[in-house]
Design an enzyme around this catalytic site. Structure first.
Site, short mmCIF file in Angstrom:
data_model
loop_
_atom_site.label_atom_id
_atom_site.label_comp_id
_atom_site.label_asym_id
_atom_site.label_seq_id
_atom_site.Cartn_x
_atom_site.Cartn_y
_atom_site.Cartn_z
N GLU A 1 -43.25 76.05 30.44
CA GLU A 1 -43.00 74.66 30.08
C GLU A 1 -43.47 73.74 31.21
O GLU A 1 -43.19 73.99 32.39
CB GLU A 1 -41.50 74.49 29.84
CG GLU A 1 -41.03 73.10 29.48
CD GLU A 1 -39.52 73.06 29.28
OE1 GLU A 1 -39.03 72.06 28.74
OE2 GLU A 1 -38.83 74.05 29.67
N LYS B 1 -41.20 69.11 22.12
CA LYS B 1 -39.88 69.75 22.18
C LYS B 1 -38.88 68.96 21.35
O LYS B 1 -38.92 67.73 21.32
CB LYS B 1 -39.43 69.80 23.65
CG LYS B 1 -38.18 70.61 23.94
CD LYS B 1 -37.97 70.71 25.44
CE LYS B 1 -36.77 71.55 25.81
NZ LYS B 1 -36.64 71.70 27.30
N CYS C 1 -38.39 76.07 25.29
CA CYS C 1 -37.19 76.29 26.08
C CYS C 1 -35.88 76.10 25.31
O CYS C 1 -35.50 76.96 24.53
CB CYS C 1 -37.21 75.42 27.33
SG CYS C 1 -36.08 76.03 28.62
N CYS D 1 -38.71 123.50 0.12
CA CYS D 1 -37.46 124.04 -0.41
C CYS D 1 -37.75 124.56 -1.81
O CYS D 1 -38.64 124.05 -2.49
CB CYS D 1 -36.35 122.99 -0.43
SG CYS D 1 -36.81 121.43 -1.22
N SER E 1 -42.66 110.60 -9.81
CA SER E 1 -42.96 112.00 -9.54
C SER E 1 -44.42 112.32 -9.76
O SER E 1 -44.94 113.31 -9.22
CB SER E 1 -42.08 112.90 -10.41
OG SER E 1 -40.72 112.75 -10.07
#
EC number: 6.3.5.1
Length: 652
Positions: free
Chosen positions: A51, A120, A176, A481, A633
């Site tokens: 700043e 700002k 800031c 699996c 799927s």
């Protein structure tokens, strides 16, 4: 394929704290130019300075001096021209006059000129701050333009700056105190599309403020699903009663990526690569973010900066994204996961009134973790551990080591143990279906897995208990699996835990929850190769069928899983990240080969995930069809395969 910052979705961002002399614009300008030279050597594309860095924040009533204001305005073209030669976009702070008022502004410089000025909004005016003495708030601005030198420039808090080459890189600016307000301007900037929020700041240091500032930047980046770059004034700004430390930092979605050294009078900077693609993906997944449509109108200004080949990332990429790197954090995470698993199973047992569970234990990692969770659950509920029916079901591939560990652990934990050989039942099944029992094909393997599940289910029915599943998240992702076998249970306690984390959980139990012989068994289980043990052992009686030799290292597959499903990245991005992390362990060809295998299995095995039993969600990635992951799927993998093939060609 062209791996540049833009094509890969990164922006190299730098926050700088230059050496400074209060009110010496010439010195400050020269130092900014020198810092820009240094940042260019690091391929920085956007640089953020503090700043009022052209004049100094501490000028006080010198801000009324026309000479100071003119000098600051005249410095901008020089910085812009230098930045253009380097290919860097720059944000610098300076005081700017408009319609008789003075504004604390940030200038955005690119392509050799000033593209816009952002004033700002929130001016601190308590304790050591007196900004309202010199400056007006953005709310008091007159019009949306300002005359600066010979140029008429866009002016206002409605300005956003977009990298033309990468439109998802939109820069929003606040200054800031704006961040410390209840409703920071960066929040609405993010909702308007800003993915990179920058804050030129001059924040004096007091005891404890460093930690608060860091937390503030991190939390705002998380709330806004954005990168946040905070460039703070350094010790050269110190004057009278105040000390400035130069605490500059960059955070992204709650994670601190870079931070500068404090209390250095010489120029300092911090650099990191902001992941624009990740931020976009996070926003797409977050419907609460998209639901907050901005009401403001915004002016979008395109800018250009250099794009270069990206070979080495300036940010950490975790090789094990599911496993914290620090021992203390990892231990805390394991304790939390174990609490989640035991609480989930306890709830299911309380709801069903069951006082018995059945678990098939093999002496492998997954079944061991499930057994430990069951023990923890029974202890939590005050139930007798004898209600845990641990079954060893030795078959054609069972080794002495794994069976011995399973039986020894069950005995040490004080659970009920029963051994039922599946050999005769499977051989009878082979005879029934006309299998020779000698051909080691998929039928040979799966028949054993299904026989084991049948026994577990029937024993549970006889005991009035539940079958606790042992399969983990990585196996579900790969479909490793057997359908309607180890794929099925009445509650899958490990369904949310990836394989790389399972090992750490078992090790943690060995180190913190158990001692003596039980801990020794757990350590040996962790040292045992991962295997379904469905093929006969070798001549020495050791495991012959090693899972990772067939499907690939779980280290890689868990990495691929995180990047492909949690981050939603494409194969090219995943391969690039994998090369950043695993270049010293795997060649590009090996990484690509296992990545292809991951995609092939992930797409083809969704049908197994579409009918999963219940199991607790543990982390931010889950594959339950009732929760996080809904995938057809029969989804076609052609798009991903095509990119993988292109990557293969580019490797030739």
């Amino acid at each position: 394929m062209n791996n540049s910052f833009a094509t890969l979705g990164y922006l190299r961002l730098g926050v700088a704290t230059p050496a400074l002399r209060v009110a010496d614009v010439a010195f400050n300008t020269g130092e900014i130019l020198r810092v820009l030279d240094g940042l260019r050597e690091e391929d920085v594309q956007l640089a953020v300075f503090p700043e009022l860095c052209l004049t100094g924040y501490s000028c006080a009533d010198l801000f009324y001096q026309d000479l100071l204001l003119k000098a600051a305005a005249e410095a901008l073209p020089r910085i812009a021209a230098h930045a253009e030669r380097l290919g860097i976009a720059v944000v610098v702070g300076l005081p700017v006059r408009q319609a008789g008022a003075l504004f604390n502004c940030a200038a955005f410089l690119a392509q050799g000129r000033t593209l816009g000025l952002v004033p700002k909004t929130y001016l601190p005016n308590t304790n050591e701050f007196y900004e309202e003495r010199w400056f007006a708030s953005s709310r008091e601005a007159f019009g949306d333009e300002v005359r600066l030198g010979a140029a008429t420039l866009p002016f206002g808090t409605d300005l956003l700056f977009r990298w033309a080459k990468r439109p998802d890189c939109i820069v929003g600016i606040e200054i800031c105190e704006d961040l410390w307000a209840v409703c920071p301007p960066s929040s609405t900037q993010a909702l308007a599309g800003a993915t990179v929020l920058v804050n030129p700041s001059a924040s004096p240091e007091i005891l404890g403020k460093q930690d608060y500032r860091r937390a503030l930047v991190q939390s705002q980046s998380a709330r806004c699903l954005a990168a946040y770059a905070y460039a703070s004034a350094g010790p050269g700004e110190s004057s009278t009663d105040l000390v400035y430390a130069g605490h500059s930092l960059i955070a992204e979605n709650g994670q601190l990526l870079a931070e500068s050294e404090r209390f250095c009078f010489d120029s300092r900077w911090a650099v990191t690569d902001v992941d624009l693609l990740r931020l976009q993906q996070e926003r797409l997944r977050n419907n609460a973010f998209s639901a907050q449509a901005p009401r403001n109108s915004w002016r979008m200004i395109d800018f250009e900066c250099a794009d270069a080949p990206l070979t080495a990332l300036r940010r950490d990429v975790a090789a094990r994204p599911f496993v914290p790197s620090g021992e203390q954090e990892r231990s805390a995470r394991c304790r939390e996961i174990f609490a989640l698993q035991t609480t989930a199973l306890a709830k299911r047992l309380r709801h069903t009134g069951s006082k018995q569970v059945v678990i098939g234990i093999s002496g492998g990692l997954d079944s061991t973790l499930a057994l430990l969770v069951a023990v923890g659950t029974f202890d939590k509920l005050g139930l007798d551990r004898q209600g845990i029916l641990a079954l060893t079901l030795p078959g054609f591939g069972t080794t002495t080591r794994t069976r011995g560990n399973a039986e020894k652990l069950a005995e040490l934990l004080g659970v009920s143990l029963k051994t039922i050989s599946i050999d005769a039942a499977v051989l009878q099944h082979f005879e029934d279906i006309g299998h020779d029992g000698e051909t080691h094909d998929i039928t040979y393997e799966n028949a054993q897995a299904r026989e084991r599940t049948q026994i577990l289910m029937d024993v549970a029915n006889a005991a009035g208990g539940l079958v606790v599943g042992t399969g983990d998240l990585s196996e579900l992702a790969l479909g490793w699996c057997t359908y309607n076998a180890d794929h099925m249970s009445m509650y899958g306690v490990n369904a949310g835990v990836p394989k790389t984390l399972v090992r750490h959980l078992v090790e943690w139990c060995a180190q913190t929850e158990f001692t003596g012989a039980a801990a020794e068994v757990l350590h040996d289980i962790c040292a045992t190769p991962v295997s379904p043990e469905l093929l006969p052992p070798d001549a020495e009686g050791a495991i012959r069928q090693k899972t990772e030799e067939h499907i690939g290292p779980y280290l890689l597959h868990d990495f691929f899983l995180f990047q492909a499903v949690r981050m939603q990245f494409a194969p090219a991005r995943i391969l690039f990240l994998a090369e950043q992390v695993f270049a010293d362990q795997f060649s590009r060809a090996e990484l690509l080969g296992w990545l292809k295998n991951f995609y092939r299995r992930f797409f083809s095995q969704q049908f197994k995930r579409s009918c999963l039993p219940d199991g607790p969600k543990i982390g931010s990635l889950a594959l339950s069809p009732r929760g996080d992951w809904r995938m057809p799927s029969d989804a076609c993998a052609a798009l991903w395969v095509a990119e993988l093939e292109l990557l293969e060609k580019s490797s030739d």
